[in-house]
Design a protein around this motif. Structure first.
Motif, PDB file in Angstrom:
ATOM      1  N   UNK A   1       0.823  -1.204   0.000  1.00 27.71           N
ATOM      2  CA  UNK A   1       0.000   0.000   0.000  1.00 27.71           C
ATOM      3  C   UNK A   1       0.863   1.262   0.000  1.00 27.71           C
ATOM      4  N   UNK A   2       2.044   1.187   0.597  1.00 28.81           N
ATOM      5  CA  UNK A   2       2.956   2.319   0.522  1.00 28.81           C
ATOM      6  C   UNK A   2       3.470   2.541  -0.888  1.00 28.81           C
ATOM      7  N   UNK A   3       3.768   1.457  -1.598  1.00 28.40           N
ATOM      8  CA  UNK A   3       4.235   1.576  -2.977  1.00 28.40           C
ATOM      9  C   UNK A   3       3.151   2.174  -3.866  1.00 28.40           C
ATOM     10  N   UNK A   4       1.930   1.712  -3.706  1.00 30.00           N
ATOM     11  CA  UNK A   4       0.821   2.259  -4.498  1.00 30.00           C
ATOM     12  C   UNK A   4       0.671   3.758  -4.231  1.00 30.00           C
ATOM     13  N   UNK A   5       0.727   4.135  -2.968  1.00 30.06           N
ATOM     14  CA  UNK A   5       0.610   5.565  -2.627  1.00 30.06           C
ATOM     15  C   UNK A   5       1.732   6.373  -3.280  1.00 30.06           C
ATOM     16  N   UNK A   6       2.924   5.802  -3.342  1.00 31.14           N
ATOM     17  CA  UNK A   6       4.044   6.513  -3.971  1.00 31.14           C
ATOM     18  C   UNK A   6       3.860   6.616  -5.484  1.00 31.14           C
ATOM     19  N   UNK A   7       3.349   5.580  -6.125  1.00 29.69           N
ATOM     20  CA  UNK A   7       3.075   5.675  -7.567  1.00 29.69           C
ATOM     21  C   UNK A   7       2.106   6.823  -7.839  1.00 29.69           C
ATOM     22  N   UNK A   8       1.072   6.885  -7.034  1.00 32.01           N
ATOM     23  CA  UNK A   8       0.056   7.917  -7.244  1.00 32.01           C
ATOM     24  C   UNK A   8       0.603   9.307  -6.915  1.00 32.01           C
ATOM     25  N   UNK A   9       1.413   9.415  -5.869  1.00 39.49           N
ATOM     26  CA  UNK A   9       1.985  10.704  -5.514  1.00 39.49           C
ATOM     27  C   UNK A   9       2.942  11.206  -6.594  1.00 39.49           C
ATOM     28  N   UNK A  10       3.735  10.304  -7.154  1.00 39.70           N
ATOM     29  CA  UNK A  10       4.669  10.701  -8.211  1.00 39.70           C
ATOM     30  C   UNK A  10       3.926  11.148  -9.455  1.00 39.70           C
ATOM     31  N   UNK A  11       2.861  10.431  -9.795  1.00 41.16           N
ATOM     32  CA  UNK A  11       2.035  10.835 -10.943  1.00 41.16           C
ATOM     33  C   UNK A  11       1.447  12.218 -10.721  1.00 41.16           C
ATOM     34  N   UNK A  12       0.936  12.455  -9.524  1.00 43.29           N
ATOM     35  CA  UNK A  12       0.355  13.765  -9.212  1.00 43.29           C
ATOM     36  C   UNK A  12       1.410  14.862  -9.235  1.00 43.29           C
ATOM     37  N   UNK A  13       2.624  14.561  -8.760  1.00 39.83           N
ATOM     38  CA  UNK A  13       3.704  15.552  -8.776  1.00 39.83           C
ATOM     39  C   UNK A  13       4.038  15.962 -10.205  1.00 39.83           C
ATOM     40  N   UNK A  14       4.121  14.992 -11.096  1.00 42.97           N
ATOM     41  CA  UNK A  14       4.420  15.307 -12.489  1.00 42.97           C
ATOM     42  C   UNK A  14       3.284  16.097 -13.129  1.00 42.97           C
ATOM     43  N   UNK A  15       2.063  15.709 -12.831  1.00 44.81           N
ATOM     44  CA  UNK A  15       0.909  16.399 -13.426  1.00 44.81           C
ATOM     45  C   UNK A  15       0.805  17.832 -12.949  1.00 44.81           C
ATOM     46  N   UNK A  16       0.993  18.055 -11.653  1.00 42.90           N
ATOM     47  CA  UNK A  16       0.811  19.397 -11.092  1.00 42.90           C
ATOM     48  C   UNK A  16       1.946  20.343 -11.464  1.00 42.90           C
ATOM     49  N   UNK A  17       3.077  19.773 -11.889  1.00 46.78           N
ATOM     50  CA  UNK A  17       4.217  20.622 -12.269  1.00 46.78           C
ATOM     51  C   UNK A  17       4.506  20.534 -13.769  1.00 46.78           C
ATOM     52  N   UNK A  18       3.521  20.125 -14.535  1.00 49.53           N
ATOM     53  CA  UNK A  18       3.761  19.824 -15.944  1.00 49.53           C
ATOM     54  C   UNK A  18       4.289  21.016 -16.740  1.00 49.53           C
ATOM     55  N   UNK A  19       3.977  22.229 -16.316  1.00 45.16           N
ATOM     56  CA  UNK A  19       4.434  23.393 -17.071  1.00 45.16           C
ATOM     57  C   UNK A  19       5.797  23.905 -16.670  1.00 45.16           C
ATOM     58  N   UNK A  20       6.389  23.312 -15.626  1.00 45.68           N
ATOM     59  CA  UNK A  20       7.647  23.869 -15.131  1.00 45.68           C
ATOM     60  C   UNK A  20       8.689  22.794 -14.815  1.00 45.68           C
ATOM     61  N   UNK A  21       8.541  21.613 -15.408  1.00 48.18           N
ATOM     62  CA  UNK A  21       9.481  20.532 -15.134  1.00 48.18           C
ATOM     63  C   UNK A  21      10.820  20.785 -15.816  1.00 48.18           C
ATOM     64  N   UNK A  22      11.885  20.435 -15.114  1.00 52.63           N
ATOM     65  CA  UNK A  22      13.218  20.534 -15.707  1.00 52.63           C
ATOM     66  C   UNK A  22      13.379  19.478 -16.805  1.00 52.63           C
ATOM     67  N   UNK A  23      14.382  19.611 -17.613  1.00 51.62           N
ATOM     68  CA  UNK A  23      14.661  18.654 -18.687  1.00 51.62           C
ATOM     69  C   UNK A  23      15.293  17.394 -18.093  1.00 51.62           C
ATOM     70  N   UNK A  24      14.810  16.256 -18.529  1.00 44.55           N
ATOM     71  CA  UNK A  24      15.433  14.972 -18.217  1.00 44.55           C
ATOM     72  C   UNK A  24      15.923  14.427 -19.556  1.00 44.55           C
ATOM     73  N   UNK A  25      17.212  14.449 -19.780  1.00 44.40           N
ATOM     74  CA  UNK A  25      17.779  14.139 -21.086  1.00 44.40           C
ATOM     75  C   UNK A  25      17.314  12.788 -21.613  1.00 44.40           C
ATOM     76  N   UNK A  26      17.010  12.756 -22.892  1.00 43.26           N
ATOM     77  CA  UNK A  26      16.571  11.516 -23.531  1.00 43.26           C
ATOM     78  C   UNK A  26      17.652  10.444 -23.484  1.00 43.26           C
TER      79      UNK A  26
END
Length: 564
Positions: free
Chosen positions: A163-188
């Motif tokens: 249940x902790x892992x599931x919560x972390x998957x969801x938190x990470x998804x939300x972090x990316x979504x809420x910061x979608x306009x200001x994320x730093x570059x992660x090189x390809x």
């Protein structure tokens, strides 16, 4: 999508040194004897290392590892483990990944890198989830205290880790979504999973959450059902192009197709054979993937009336076919292989002859020793060839290639998860998602044009059963044995049986803790053993510490009827 690449240049020194310091048990302090300041580590390079290691673990377990034999994709006719006495492996590697990912996360927070922080969170959650998948209770909340605060971490409950892992998957998804306009570059070149595409990471995190909600569907259906319904409303992997399938680079054994014959010895490849369970089922379904995965047997065997044996002898090879006089079978205790009766036939002391003229696999646990003698091999020596058993497709003999990938999470899996959820009333369109899963698997192996004929097969056309969904998922997960194994453990499908010479009459349901846990972290280790449920099979094989056996049930299987 980038290839698996651990051979980074000089700017990866920090990452490599860090990883090298993490080869011991979980109680090790993360100190660096080589003098490199880990607090200056570049999170991008550290995360690349974790991605590569995680992918290679999935790839190795998927093809030639004993886990592939457990779920009856492959068998090894020499230097293998076909008898279900494997205790499992991965503990040190997962915790090594976790240490590296934790450092990457800490560095990302210091630098204000939200994208990297989210990726580190996803990778940590995935590695913790894999640990609890295979072992049960594991060190979690106290596991990564690398400054000497906690040298002997407690084992957290399997429920809390899931249940902790599931919560972390969801938190990470939300972090990316809420910061979608200001994320730093992660090189390809550093993001070998998704080439720096944050949207794909969002879909991947949500898809992992779906996987693990469904993992809990039998044990905790209330929690799982609510979670599945919520996650289905979020973006998920939605095409083959979005799946986490990372091509092998092919430079060294650490980044190449497992058990290829180009690195080491040729027998790395030749000793891996198809399992008869898979070859016969694919033949019954007229499944086109068998032509992609297997090689035709070099010399097929035909059992014929005496009058039809060339030259009038009882056993002869002519024009690339071995002919055997059917009248000699009984006197030699031979019997033609029948998938419905072979198990008892072997217990009765009979020797199997497989007369399949195209693909011949090895039955699981067919004999107590290595099965290099199978199917009347005329050269029955360990490491020798066998012209009467199929090899894998020659493409698996290469270090890399178009179809050679570590398949961490496929689009087909998402489709089958959604189909299963619909059967449970947690989603919709079971048939549509089942069909998409079949299509996706054929697409990923380059034979999508075969879909119409295949889905029209009466045994493939959707019949509304969980058994059929999981069987097609099992087939689609070929080379991803971890998920096939965990699906079998959760559902009991496919109805896999150990062979007549297996160590136990049932397939193991967990890995055994590393032996040093019983001495280094003794009190916490023995406390964790109290949470394993002893079964009637726990004592089938002697030599284990108390109930720390492959047949003792962790929390997720306690009170659940499956798999046995």
């Amino acid at each position: 999508m980038m290839t698996i690449n651990k051979l980074f240049k000089s700017f990866l020194v920090v990452c490599v040194v860090f990883a090298a310091s993490c080869d011991n048990d979980i109680t090790d302090i993360n100190t660096n004897p080589n003098g490199v300041n880990l607090n200056e580590g570049n999170p991008s390079f550290l995360l690349t290392d974790v991605m590569a290691n995680t992918a290679m673990d999935v790839g190795n377990k998927g093809y030639s590892d004993p886990l592939s034999a457990f779920v009856q994709y492959t068998q090894k006719d020499s230097w293998g483990n076909n008898n279900y006495d494997w205790t499992g492996s991965g503990w040190e590697g997962y915790y090594g990944n976790l240490r590296t990912a934790k450092l990457a996360k800490e560095r990302s927070v210091e630098l204000g890198f939200k994208f990297h922080e989210a990726v580190a969170t996803i990778l940590m959650a995935h590695n913790f989830a894999l640990l609890t998948d295979f072992y049960g209770d594991v060190p979690y909340t106290e596991a990564l205290q690398g400054d000497g605060e906690i040298l002997l971490p407690k084992y957290d409950s399997q429920e809390s880790v899931y249940k902790g892992a599931i919560a972390d998957f969801e938190a990470a998804s939300a972090m990316l979504s809420s910061n979608s306009g200001s994320l730093e570059v992660f090189s390809a070149t550093q993001d070998i999973f998704f080439k720096g595409d944050a949207q794909k990471w969002i879909k991947y995190a949500n898809s992992l959450a779906l996987r693990y909600y469904m993992r809990l569907s039998e044990k905790d259906p209330g929690f799982a059902g609510a979670g599945v319904q919520a996650i289905l409303a979020k973006p998920l992997i939605s095409s083959v192009d979005e799946e986490a399938a990372i091509p092998y680079l092919g430079i060294s054994p650490d980044n190449s197709q497992p058990s290829n014959g180009q690195q080491g010895t040729a027998s790395n490849f030749t000793r891996v054979k198809p399992a008869a369970t898979l070859t016969y089922r694919l033949e019954e379904l007229n499944d086109p993937r068998r032509h992609i995965w297997f090689d035709a047997v070099k010399i097929p065997i035909k059992v014929v009336p005496a009058a039809d044996v060339p030259g009038g002898v009882d056993d002869v090879v002519e024009d690339g076919v071995r002919y055997i006089n059917e009248e000699t079978l009984a006197a030699n205790n031979f019997k033609i292989y029948n998938p419905d009766t072979w198990y008892q036939d072997r217990l009765n002391g009979l020797t199997m002859i497989d007369t399949n003229s195209v693909y011949v696999g090895i039955p699981v646990s067919n004999q107590g020793s290595q099965p290099y003698t199978y199917n009347l091999n005329p050269n029955p020596v360990q490491g020798g060839g066998n012209p009467h058993v199929s090899l894998m497709n020659p493409m698996f003999d290469a270090v890399s290639g178009n179809n050679l990938k570590a398949r961490v999470f496929s689009y087909a899996e998402v489709c089958f998860l959604k189909a299963e959820a619909a059967l449970k009333g947690w989603g919709t369109d079971a048939q549509g998602n089942y069909n998409k899963g079949v299509q996706a698997s054929l697409d990923t192996w380059g034979i999508g044009s075969e879909y119409a004929d295949y889905i029209g097969n009466p045994d493939v056309a959707f019949n509304g059963s969980l058994e059929q969904i999981i069987e097609q998922k099992w087939i689609a997960n070929f080379s991803s044995a971890s998920e096939a194994y965990l699906d079998w453990r959760r559902t009991g499908f496919p109805d896999l049986k150990t062979g007549p010479f297996a160590k136990s009459t049932v397939i193991p349901v967990r890995f055994v803790y590393p032996t040093n846990n019983s001495t280094i972290n003794r009190d916490n280790y023995y406390s964790a053993l109290n949470n394993l449920e002893t079964t009637s099979h726990s004592g089938d094989v002697p030599g284990y510490i108390e109930n720390d056996t492959p047949w003792s049930k962790p929390w997720i299987l306690q009170g659940v009827a499956k798999p046995w």
